[in-house]
Design a protein around this motif. Structure first.
Motif, PDB file in Angstrom:
ATOM      1  N   PHE A 163       0.828  -1.216   0.000  1.00 15.92           N
ATOM      2  CA  PHE A 163       0.000   0.000   0.000  1.00 15.92           C
ATOM      3  C   PHE A 163       0.855   1.256   0.000  1.00 15.92           C
ATOM      4  O   PHE A 163       1.934   1.295   0.586  1.00 15.92           O
ATOM      5  CB  PHE A 163      -0.918   0.040   1.233  1.00 15.92           C
ATOM      6  N   ILE A 215       1.047   5.102   1.185  1.00 11.58           N
ATOM      7  CA  ILE A 215       0.496   6.024   2.177  1.00 11.58           C
ATOM      8  C   ILE A 215       1.162   7.384   1.994  1.00 11.58           C
ATOM      9  O   ILE A 215       2.364   7.459   1.746  1.00 11.58           O
ATOM     10  CB  ILE A 215       0.805   5.543   3.625  1.00 11.58           C
ATOM     11  N   LEU A 265       1.854  -6.808   5.355  1.00 12.32           N
ATOM     12  CA  LEU A 265       1.750  -5.613   4.526  1.00 12.32           C
ATOM     13  C   LEU A 265       3.098  -4.952   4.308  1.00 12.32           C
ATOM     14  O   LEU A 265       3.948  -4.943   5.188  1.00 12.32           O
ATOM     15  CB  LEU A 265       0.831  -4.580   5.192  1.00 12.32           C
ATOM     16  N   LEU A 313       4.170  -1.218   3.542  1.00 10.58           N
ATOM     17  CA  LEU A 313       3.697   0.162   3.412  1.00 10.58           C
ATOM     18  C   LEU A 313       4.826   1.026   2.858  1.00 10.58           C
ATOM     19  O   LEU A 313       5.923   1.049   3.415  1.00 10.58           O
ATOM     20  CB  LEU A 313       3.274   0.732   4.774  1.00 10.58           C
ATOM     21  N   ASN A 362      -1.296   1.610  12.187  1.00 13.77           N
ATOM     22  CA  ASN A 362      -2.004   0.325  12.256  1.00 13.77           C
ATOM     23  C   ASN A 362      -3.482   0.479  11.958  1.00 13.77           C
ATOM     24  O   ASN A 362      -4.077  -0.322  11.242  1.00 13.77           O
ATOM     25  CB  ASN A 362      -1.813  -0.314  13.639  1.00 13.77           C
ATOM     26  N   ALA A 403      -4.007   1.071   8.295  1.00 10.94           N
ATOM     27  CA  ALA A 403      -3.873  -0.197   7.557  1.00 10.94           C
ATOM     28  C   ALA A 403      -5.116  -1.060   7.725  1.00 10.94           C
ATOM     29  O   ALA A 403      -5.615  -1.647   6.759  1.00 10.94           O
ATOM     30  CB  ALA A 403      -2.635  -0.945   8.048  1.00 10.94           C
ATOM     31  N   HIS A 404      -5.654  -1.120   8.942  1.00 10.20           N
ATOM     32  CA  HIS A 404      -6.883  -1.871   9.207  1.00 10.20           C
ATOM     33  C   HIS A 404      -8.022  -1.392   8.317  1.00 10.20           C
ATOM     34  O   HIS A 404      -8.748  -2.189   7.727  1.00 10.20           O
ATOM     35  CB  HIS A 404      -7.318  -1.687  10.669  1.00 10.20           C
TER      36      HIS A 404
END
Length: 211
Positions: free
Chosen positions: A15, A17, A62, A64, A170, A173-174
């Motif tokens: 992902f 960010i 994950l 990031l 966190n 991400a959730h």
């Protein structure tokens, strides 16, 4: 046997960010605090910097890639491309500087609207420097109201004491993991990376890639 779920890459999803906000609100400090568990006094970011963090959330591995953008005007022209394909955007302000809060809706929220290519992208509002409670000028209620209006997740934290720093990333991400379209994008990146590695290996092994 066990590696098939991670496509052999060591992570399930990748992902992007983005951290945005005025210069000096502590964007880099938040990032360094999250990545390395300690914060030094950092010099202002020039242009753009990014760091990579691997973490496991909800049983998923994950990767990031967290982009830290400069808050200064002169680097603004850079920013549009950085919004592209971001699954999460963190808007940061300093609770001791009202202007950094005001600029969120006068400048930054507009940029998100303008440049974000991702309708489902998760936005998070982070109030930083809550360790300076005696100097606070922006109330928690104001932060909550802003987050409600712009559909952001809200969190107060301190990069200095590391309070809520891990929680910030966190939780983001959730939330991303709850959105099917973002998951789809995150796994596509992983598949493409694997494919590229395979092709590079074949090319270097075969020597004649064009036959």
């Amino acid at each position: 046997m066990g590696s098939s779920s991670g496509f052999g890459s060591g992570y399930d999803y990748s992902f992007k960010i983005l951290i945005i906000g005025d210069s000096g609100v502590g964007k880099s400090s938040l990032l360094v605090s999250f990545i390395s568990n300690h914060v030094d006094d950092l010099t202002p970011t020039i242009g753009v910097d990014f760091k990579i963090k691997h973490l496991t959330v909800g049983g998923k591995k994950l990767k990031l890639t967290i982009w830290d953008t400069a808050g200064q005007e002169k680097f603004r022209t850079l920013t549009s491309s950085y919004f592209r394909n971001a699954q999460g955007i963190i808007l940061v302000y300093d609770v001791t500087q009202r202007e950094t809060f005001t600029n969120l809706f006068e400048v930054w929220a507009k940029e998100v609207e303008l440049y974000s290519t991702n309708q489902d992208c998760i936005k998070m509002l982070v109030a930083n420097k809550v360790d300076k409670e005696s100097e606070r000028v922006v109330t928690k209620e104001e932060g909550i109201a802003f987050a409600k209006e712009y559909g952001c997740v809200f969190l107060e934290c301190s990069a200095k004491t590391r309070a809520n720093v891990d929680k910030c990333f966190n939780e983001l991400a959730h939330k991303i993991l709850e959105v099917p379209s973002l998951l789809e994008e995150g796994s596509t990146v992983v598949k493409n990376t694997i494919l590229k590695q395979k092709q590079e290996r074949q090319a270097s092994a075969g020597g004649s890639c064009c036959s």
